[in-house]
Design an enzyme around this catalytic site. Structure first.
Site, PDB file in Angstrom:
ATOM      1  N   ASP A  67      34.756  62.892  68.781  1.00 50.96           N
ATOM      2  CA  ASP A  67      34.603  64.125  68.013  1.00 50.96           C
ATOM      3  C   ASP A  67      33.480  63.975  66.996  1.00 50.96           C
ATOM      4  O   ASP A  67      32.850  62.933  66.898  1.00 50.96           O
ATOM      5  CB  ASP A  67      35.923  64.532  67.348  1.00 50.96           C
ATOM      6  CG  ASP A  67      36.464  63.472  66.400  1.00 50.96           C
ATOM      7  OD1 ASP A  67      35.653  62.882  65.659  1.00 50.96           O
ATOM      8  OD2 ASP A  67      37.680  63.242  66.395  1.00 50.96           O
ATOM      9  N   LYS A 108      35.336  69.242  67.097  1.00 52.09           N
ATOM     10  CA  LYS A 108      35.869  70.510  66.608  1.00 52.09           C
ATOM     11  C   LYS A 108      35.421  70.722  65.167  1.00 52.09           C
ATOM     12  O   LYS A 108      35.462  69.805  64.340  1.00 52.09           O
ATOM     13  CB  LYS A 108      37.401  70.517  66.672  1.00 52.09           C
ATOM     14  CG  LYS A 108      37.959  70.404  68.083  1.00 52.09           C
ATOM     15  CD  LYS A 108      39.451  70.605  68.122  1.00 52.09           C
ATOM     16  CE  LYS A 108      40.191  69.390  67.589  1.00 52.09           C
ATOM     17  NZ  LYS A 108      40.128  68.251  68.506  1.00 52.09           N
ATOM     18  N   MET A 121      39.865  68.099  54.913  1.00 51.35           N
ATOM     19  CA  MET A 121      39.295  69.333  55.483  1.00 51.35           C
ATOM     20  C   MET A 121      39.423  70.508  54.512  1.00 51.35           C
ATOM     21  O   MET A 121      39.781  71.619  54.902  1.00 51.35           O
ATOM     22  CB  MET A 121      39.981  69.676  56.813  1.00 51.35           C
ATOM     23  CG  MET A 121      39.852  68.583  57.857  1.00 51.35           C
ATOM     24  SD  MET A 121      40.942  68.794  59.299  1.00 51.35           S
ATOM     25  CE  MET A 121      42.549  68.404  58.570  1.00 51.35           C
TER      26      MET A 121
END
Length: 460
Positions: A248, A270, A383
């Protein structure tokens, strides 16, 4: 990569060495060990070099260098103390498209000599690209201690059986898996113990049942927050065995480069509201690739089980009875804290730490804010860059002081790491001005006050 490592086959090849002093003698030893047909051009040479040439049938041309000395040669080495002569040799060799090495002058080299660990036919070369030969030699000594001398016998054994195994297992992937099991198992131990007859018997037994080598496996590996030195030994070892690597956007390029050169790489990164490959497709891809008999590495930033959705991925593997291993990694919260000099707990500041996600599956930040009010608990948000204004607002609304210290660590543990500090009331404005990029990690609590004093030691 400034140099491409290659191996020259010099057996009976005409090679010229200009210079016969101590340095030239060292190069002559290597060239003669490789089987070169060596000509040395020099007015005088060392006694050792004269003996080497006599032993190996080399030629001493007692003369000053001229351009004709390079004619009909395949390789050129210059080891004279005269810079002007070395420059002329380099110019003449490159004009003739000959590989040339000028000792201790990387700018005049089209190839360089690495430090060598010789377990013939197994050869390990270490190069600093001409920057620090001493460092390369130090690393060679460490590798010498790690690689048994019997590895040469093992390489010879494998060479003798190469065609036999290729005939028995024609497909490339299962054949490589077979050899990996051989090299890590009893057969290899028997060879290195000097019992080659027994090793041959065991190898034939394994070849008689090759179907067992078609079973694939999945390795769910935590790559850590970015610094490749934070990878575990197990993670690095399994990454080297992979046929396919799914990675990722949080996996740094240096970590990805640790995989085998011929491994297939599939990007499944992602971003917020932008999934290159939906999670359910990633899960299914792991199953499908493993059922093809491949060793599959799912490389995830941080730790697979800390906001990494690792549990979702192994659920489907378990349902399909696909063998898997989970290798933990250093989670981003720990890595960012250590590299920025912000202890997550400290006797004078925080006695507990809470990890939370900065956004949920639907993009909201619907957290139980009442639980986040302890002044003696450090909060770590993953995040949370996009949701930072909401995080700060809700913490203050539910009771946290507006002057509570907060830090944003951008691209933690990498060379690009940056730490922004402020308070719940000021950090949004600081972020608007400084414009940090994901991935970032947010730390809230009085431990942030330690950053200025401790960052010089533990941070970047």
């Amino acid at each position: 990569m400034q140099y491409l490592p290659v191996c020259f086959r010099l057996k009976d090849a005409p090679v010229v060495l200009v210079g016969g002093g101590t340095v030239g003698t060292r190069k002559a030893r290597l060239l003669l060990r490789a089987g070169a047909n060596l000509t040395v051009v020099a007015p005088e040479i060392s006694d050792e070099l004269e003996g080497l040439l006599a032993e190996h049938g080399g030629i001493w041309q007692r003369a000053e260098y001229t351009e004709t000395d390079l004619h009909h040669k395949r390789l050129v080495v210059a080891a004279t103390p005269n810079r002007a002569v070395n420059e002329q040799i380099h110019a003449d060799a490159t004009a003739l498209n000959l590989p040339v090495n000028v000792v201790d002058s990387p700018d005049l080299c089209t190839f360089i000599f690495p430090s060598i660990v010789d377990r013939d036919p197994l050869i390990i070369a270490i190069s600093s690209s001409g920057r620090s030969p001493v460092l390369a030699r130090q690393l060679r000594r460490k590798i010498e201690a790690m690689v048994p001398g019997a590895y040469g016998a093992l390489a010879e054994f494998a060479g003798r059986y190469r065609d036999r195994v290729k005939q028995a297992i024609p497909e490339e992937t299962p054949r490589r898996l077979f050899w990996e099991q051989v090299m890590e198992g009893t057969v290899a131990e028997q060879v290195m113990g000097g019992r080659e007859s027994r090793a041959e018997e065991l190898l034939e037994e394994q070849l008689a049942n090759t179907e067992a080598h078609y079973v694939g496996e999945v390795y769910l590996i935590g790559a850590g927050p970015g610094d490749p030195d934070l990878m575990t030994f197990k993670a690095a070892r399994l990454l080297q065995t992979a046929d396919v690597v799914l990675y990722d956007r949080l996996v740094s390029e240096p970590i990805l480069e640790m995989a085998r050169r011929d491994a297939e790489r599939i990007y499944v990164g992602k971003r917020r509201d932008d999934h290159a490959v939906p999670q359910n497709e990633i899960n299914q891809l792991l199953v499908d690739l493993a059922k093809e008999g491949k060793r599959v590495v799912r490389l995830k930033g941080g730790d697979p089980f800390v906001f990494g959705r690792g549990g979702e991925e192994i659920e489907l593997l378990a349902q399909h009875q696909v063998p898997f291993q989970v290798v933990p990694g250093i989670t981003a919260g720990n890595g960012a804290a250590c590299y920025s000099g912000i202890p997550l707990t400290h006797r004078d500041h925080a006695q507990s730490v809470r990890f939370a996600t900065g956004h949920l599956r639907d993009g909201s930040i619907n957290l139980d804010w009442e639980q986040f009010q302890s002044e003696t608990e450090t909060l770590v948000f993953y995040m949370g860059l996009v949701g930072l204004p909401v995080i700060c607002e809700q913490l203050v609304v539910h009771g946290r002081r507006a002057d509570t210290p907060i830090a944003l660590i951008e691209r933690a543990t990498t060379k690009e790491q940056r730490v922004l500090t402020g308070t719940l009331s000021t950090i949004v404005e600081i972020v608007e001005r400084e414009k940090p990029r994901a991935p970032t990690l947010i730390i809230v609590g009085s431990v942030v006050l330690l950053h200025d004093d401790l960052a010089w030691f533990g941070g970047r």
